[in-house]
Enzyme design. Structure first.
Site, PDB file in Angstrom:
ATOM      1  N   LYS A 192      42.434 -46.472 105.457  1.00 26.45           N
ATOM      2  CA  LYS A 192      40.989 -46.721 105.441  1.00 26.45           C
ATOM      3  C   LYS A 192      40.588 -47.347 104.110  1.00 26.45           C
ATOM      4  O   LYS A 192      40.630 -46.699 103.068  1.00 26.45           O
ATOM      5  CB  LYS A 192      40.186 -45.432 105.638  1.00 26.45           C
ATOM      6  N   GLY A 244      40.453 -41.912  94.767  1.00 26.31           N
ATOM      7  CA  GLY A 244      38.993 -42.026  94.689  1.00 26.31           C
ATOM      8  C   GLY A 244      38.426 -40.990  93.744  1.00 26.31           C
ATOM      9  O   GLY A 244      39.095 -40.577  92.792  1.00 26.31           O
ATOM     10  N   THR A 246      36.890 -37.476  92.134  1.00 28.74           N
ATOM     11  CA  THR A 246      37.344 -36.084  92.116  1.00 28.74           C
ATOM     12  C   THR A 246      36.571 -35.257  93.146  1.00 28.74           C
ATOM     13  O   THR A 246      37.137 -34.383  93.802  1.00 28.74           O
ATOM     14  CB  THR A 246      37.192 -35.506  90.693  1.00 28.74           C
ATOM     15  N   GLU A 266      44.907 -39.076  93.847  1.00 26.68           N
ATOM     16  CA  GLU A 266      44.809 -39.829  92.586  1.00 26.68           C
ATOM     17  C   GLU A 266      43.320 -39.985  92.330  1.00 26.68           C
ATOM     18  O   GLU A 266      42.640 -40.720  93.038  1.00 26.68           O
ATOM     19  CB  GLU A 266      45.525 -41.175  92.736  1.00 26.68           C
ATOM     20  N   CYS A 300      40.339 -46.268  87.165  1.00 23.69           N
ATOM     21  CA  CYS A 300      40.437 -44.802  87.029  1.00 23.69           C
ATOM     22  C   CYS A 300      41.023 -44.418  85.675  1.00 23.69           C
ATOM     23  O   CYS A 300      40.676 -43.382  85.124  1.00 23.69           O
ATOM     24  CB  CYS A 300      41.253 -44.227  88.164  1.00 23.69           C
ATOM     25  N   GLU A 397      33.049 -39.511  83.911  1.00 22.41           N
ATOM     26  CA  GLU A 397      33.581 -40.845  84.202  1.00 22.41           C
ATOM     27  C   GLU A 397      32.402 -41.782  84.492  1.00 22.41           C
ATOM     28  O   GLU A 397      31.620 -41.532  85.404  1.00 22.41           O
ATOM     29  CB  GLU A 397      34.487 -40.755  85.433  1.00 22.41           C
TER      30      GLU A 397
HETATM   31  P1  NDP Z   1      34.743 -42.099  96.725  1.00 23.66           P
HETATM   32  O1  NDP Z   1      35.693 -41.050  96.302  1.00 23.66           O
HETATM   33  O2  NDP Z   1      33.543 -41.686  97.493  1.00 23.66           O
HETATM   34  O3  NDP Z   1      35.503 -43.203  97.611  1.00 23.66           O
HETATM   35  C1  NDP Z   1      36.904 -43.372  97.703  1.00 23.66           C
HETATM   36  C2  NDP Z   1      37.319 -43.561  99.173  1.00 23.66           C
HETATM   37  O4  NDP Z   1      37.102 -42.351  99.899  1.00 23.66           O
HETATM   38  C3  NDP Z   1      36.509 -44.618  99.899  1.00 23.66           C
HETATM   39  O5  NDP Z   1      37.327 -45.248 100.866  1.00 23.66           O
HETATM   40  C4  NDP Z   1      35.447 -43.779 100.563  1.00 23.66           C
HETATM   41  O6  NDP Z   1      34.819 -44.392 101.640  1.00 23.66           O
HETATM   42  C5  NDP Z   1      36.247 -42.577 101.016  1.00 23.66           C
HETATM   43  N1  NDP Z   1      35.463 -41.376 101.261  1.00 23.66           N
HETATM   44  C6  NDP Z   1      34.182 -41.098 100.876  1.00 23.66           C
HETATM   45  N2  NDP Z   1      33.826 -39.852 101.279  1.00 23.66           N
HETATM   46  C7  NDP Z   1      34.904 -39.338 101.936  1.00 23.66           C
HETATM   47  C8  NDP Z   1      35.168 -38.093 102.575  1.00 23.66           C
HETATM   48  N3  NDP Z   1      34.269 -37.115 102.600  1.00 23.66           N
HETATM   49  N4  NDP Z   1      36.389 -37.887 103.120  1.00 23.66           N
HETATM   50  C9  NDP Z   1      37.335 -38.851 103.081  1.00 23.66           C
HETATM   51  N5  NDP Z   1      37.138 -40.056 102.497  1.00 23.66           N
HETATM   52  C10 NDP Z   1      35.943 -40.306 101.933  1.00 23.66           C
HETATM   53  O7  NDP Z   1      34.305 -42.913  95.470  1.00 23.66           O
HETATM   54  P2  NDP Z   1      32.949 -43.769  95.338  1.00 23.66           P
HETATM   55  O8  NDP Z   1      33.226 -45.052  95.960  1.00 23.66           O
HETATM   56  O9  NDP Z   1      31.762 -43.042  95.831  1.00 23.66           O
HETATM   57  O10 NDP Z   1      32.799 -43.820  93.759  1.00 23.66           O
HETATM   58  C11 NDP Z   1      32.190 -42.725  93.065  1.00 23.66           C
HETATM   59  C12 NDP Z   1      32.824 -42.464  91.763  1.00 23.66           C
HETATM   60  O11 NDP Z   1      34.187 -42.115  92.006  1.00 23.66           O
HETATM   61  C13 NDP Z   1      32.903 -43.648  90.820  1.00 23.66           C
HETATM   62  O12 NDP Z   1      31.775 -43.769  90.053  1.00 23.66           O
HETATM   63  C14 NDP Z   1      34.102 -43.276  90.009  1.00 23.66           C
HETATM   64  O13 NDP Z   1      33.710 -42.401  88.989  1.00 23.66           O
HETATM   65  C15 NDP Z   1      34.994 -42.539  90.968  1.00 23.66           C
HETATM   66  N6  NDP Z   1      36.059 -43.391  91.542  1.00 23.66           N
HETATM   67  C16 NDP Z   1      37.316 -43.230  91.082  1.00 23.66           C
HETATM   68  C17 NDP Z   1      38.314 -44.038  91.569  1.00 23.66           C
HETATM   69  C18 NDP Z   1      39.701 -43.934  91.100  1.00 23.66           C
HETATM   70  O14 NDP Z   1      40.454 -44.898  91.226  1.00 23.66           O
HETATM   71  N7  NDP Z   1      40.141 -42.802  90.634  1.00 23.66           N
HETATM   72  C19 NDP Z   1      38.068 -45.083  92.543  1.00 23.66           C
HETATM   73  C20 NDP Z   1      36.708 -45.140  93.022  1.00 23.66           C
HETATM   74  C21 NDP Z   1      35.762 -44.310  92.501  1.00 23.66           C
HETATM   75  P3  NDP Z   1      33.480 -45.232 101.309  1.00 23.66           P
HETATM   76  O15 NDP Z   1      33.895 -46.378 100.476  1.00 23.66           O
HETATM   77  O16 NDP Z   1      33.024 -45.640 102.615  1.00 23.66           O
HETATM   78  O17 NDP Z   1      32.540 -44.286 100.626  1.00 23.66           O
END
Ligand code: NDP
Length: 488
Positions: A192, A244, A246, A266, A300, A397
């Site tokens: 996804k 994604g 935390t 991660e 990240c 972050e």
């Molecule tokens: P998310 O953790 O929400 O998104 C990461 C992925 O998870 C996306 O594909 C998202 O879908 C999906 N997702 C969202 N909610 C759920 C759920 N309940 N169950 C399973 N999958 C889900 O990150 P955000 O995009 O909201 O970013 C928010 C913050 O997260 C950023 O400001 C940053 O601080 C951090 N972040 C960290 C990352 C890293 O590489 N460690 C990467 C991205 C964000 P969808 O895109 O549709 O929401």
């Protein structure tokens, strides 16, 4: 009267725009869900436009999967799993080599699409994201028939159907990090992509077709958080891998508690980039800039906490500020651009809120003065000094082009401050003393430590976190282990 020296330094060396052509990009108007080797309409999902964050213009309509679509993808994956697992490992490797070569063939198109869908500078998608995505497929193609050597010569089996969720900051690269080891180990995968950046994953689906990958081995389900949540909770998912935030990682861990489904996470970071007084300061400044402004700070492992030894604080900040003022912010498709668009309106809001908190808590803010485009989402590179370790900008972050400066006097204090975080993803050390670098690296609670460099990625090197940055490793031989069952 102006001196000759003043005149010389006041000359502005400007660039003419150098926009990359988009003529060779042929996007479809609509992309369905990629299930069973083909694109199809969702059964209970919907179509949602994906937009270019630099212009706010729609690029294509994307099918978002509903719960029924997730179940259909799991069924297709389950049907494909036994044959894929039984395929001679050398043959599995050949498919991965084919995918890697097709990524290379379509590299220019993929780079432009990545930049249009996500806002990152073309220079980065062209020189980092796409070549590294191909490199991951090449690397794991090589492992496919050597899996035992990656796990101390033990017998190995694939896990089965793997559910994988990736974020928006490195869309194709994260897809490659997830898919390549999973497939090399004999698993089938349902991926996804993030809702704001689905396009290159869908082009990868086209590449899977071109490579004649058997139907069901890869499924791509675009969607939002609800799609991700449904995938994690779907029956017959044998492993979940997530990159994604935390908070979502925590939610997934809670959903899987007690199910015996293996999980790798991660997550976020607040990584320390530590500059000692004996470092080559000009080189360190380049590393600081690369550490925090690369990909608009949507990284990240971004070096967002800059720890400078007090004796060189003023010199480093002066040099850093001079360098920051030369960064070019704007059209991501311009080959001269250093800092592109912020990925989404929501992310821009998060950055603005944390920057406002930094000012309200008393830190001193400097933001470079530059003209920003009228449309799209933008945030100019920003430096905070007078930051205390308790300030939100030193703890949370930000995931944007914002660096917070802290200082230290001794090596012990540097280590203590660097480890004073609930995260533990990465760190950087800048010093001319090799022994000091090794000593400090050994004491840091971080999955990756770079010495005199930063944000350096390689498919052969393991990447992953400690503490709230998650668990499990991706990359290299260590990246095989989470996708294998070792019966004895
Ligand atoms: P998310 O953790 O929400 O998104 C990461 C992925 O998870 C996306 O594909 C998202 O879908 C999906 N997702 C969202 N909610 C759920 C759920 N309940 N169950 C399973 N999958 C889900 O990150 P955000 O995009 O909201 O970013 C928010 C913050 O997260 C950023 O400001 C940053 O601080 C951090 N972040 C960290 C990352 C890293 O590489 N460690 C990467 C991205 C964000 P969808 O895109 O549709 O929401």
């Amino acid at each position: 009267m102006t001196s000759t020296a003043d005149t010389r330094t006041s000359i502005v060396w400007d660039y003419s725009p150098a926009p990359e052509s988009v003529d060779h990009v042929r996007l479809r108007d609509r992309y369905g869900l990629f299930v069973d080797g083909d694109f199809r309409d969702p059964v209970d999902g919907r179509y949602v436009p994906t937009i270019n964050p630099a212009t706010e213009e729609p690029l294509a309509e994307i099918a978002f999967a509903g719960p029924g679509d997730v179940l259909a993808a799991v069924e297709s994956a389950r049907a494909a799993a036994p044959k894929w697992a039984a395929l001679a490992p050398l043959e599995r490797g050949k498919y991965l080599f084919r995918i890697a070569r097709l990524i290379q063939e379509r590299a220019r198109e993929l780079a432009v699409v990545e930049t249009m869908d996500g806002g990152k500078p073309l220079r980065e998608s062209r020189d980092v994201d796409i070549p590294l995505a191909a490199a991951h497929f090449f690397h794991y193609a090589g492992w496919a028939d050597k899996l035992r050597y990656g796990v101390a010569s033990r017998e190995v089996q694939p896990l089965g159907v793997v559910g994988q969720i990736v974020p928006w900051n490195f869309p194709l690269l994260m897809a490659a990090w997830k898919l390549a080891p999973a497939l090399a180990c004999g698993n089938v995968a349902i991926l996804k992509p993030a809702e704001t950046t689905p396009l290159t994953a869908l082009l990868l689906a086209e590449i899977a077709q071109e490579a004649e990958l058997p139907p069901g081995v890869i499924s791509i389900l675009a969607g939002d958080g609800a799609t991700g949540a449904a995938l994690v909770r779907a029956p017959h998912i044998d492993k979940v891998a997530f990159t994604g935030s935390t908070s979502v990682g925590r939610d997934i861990q809670a959903a899987l508690a007690g199910t015996n489904t293996p999980l790798t996470l991660e997550l976020g970071g607040k990584s320390a980039n530590i500059v000692f007084e004996d470092a080559s300061l000009d080189q360190a400044v380049e590393g600081i800039v690369n550490g925090i402004f690369f990909n608009q700070g949507h990284v990240c492992c971004a070096g967002s906490r800059l720890l400078i030894q007090e004796s060189v604080r003023d010199e480093v900040i002066t040099k850093l500020w001079q360098r920051m003022r030369r960064l070019r912010v704007g059209d991501p498709l311009d080959k001269n651009t250093d800092v592109g668009a912020i990925n989404s309106a929501e992310q821009l809001e998060r950055i603005e809120a944390l920057v406002a908190a930094g000012e309200a808590e008393g830190a001193s803010r400097r933001t470079i003065d530059c003209e920003l485009p009228e449309r799209g989402y933008w945030f100019a590179p920003t430096l905070f000094t007078d930051v205390s370790p308790a300030h939100r900008i030193a703890v949370e972050e930000i995931f944007g082009p914002v660096v917070s400066v802290l200082t230290f006097r001794t090596q012990a204090e540097a280590i203590e401050k660097a480890n004073n975080s609930r995260y533990g993803l990465a760190a950087g050390i800048w010093t001319d003393k090799g022994a000091k670098a090794f000593e400090v690296a050994g004491a840091l609670q971080a999955g990756v430590v770079w010495q005199n460099t930063y944000n350096h990625f390689d498919p052969t090197a393991a990447f992953g976190g400690y503490k709230e940055s998650g668990f499990g490793r991706e990359g290299g031989a260590a990246g095989l282990r989470p996708y294998l069952r070792i019966p004895r």
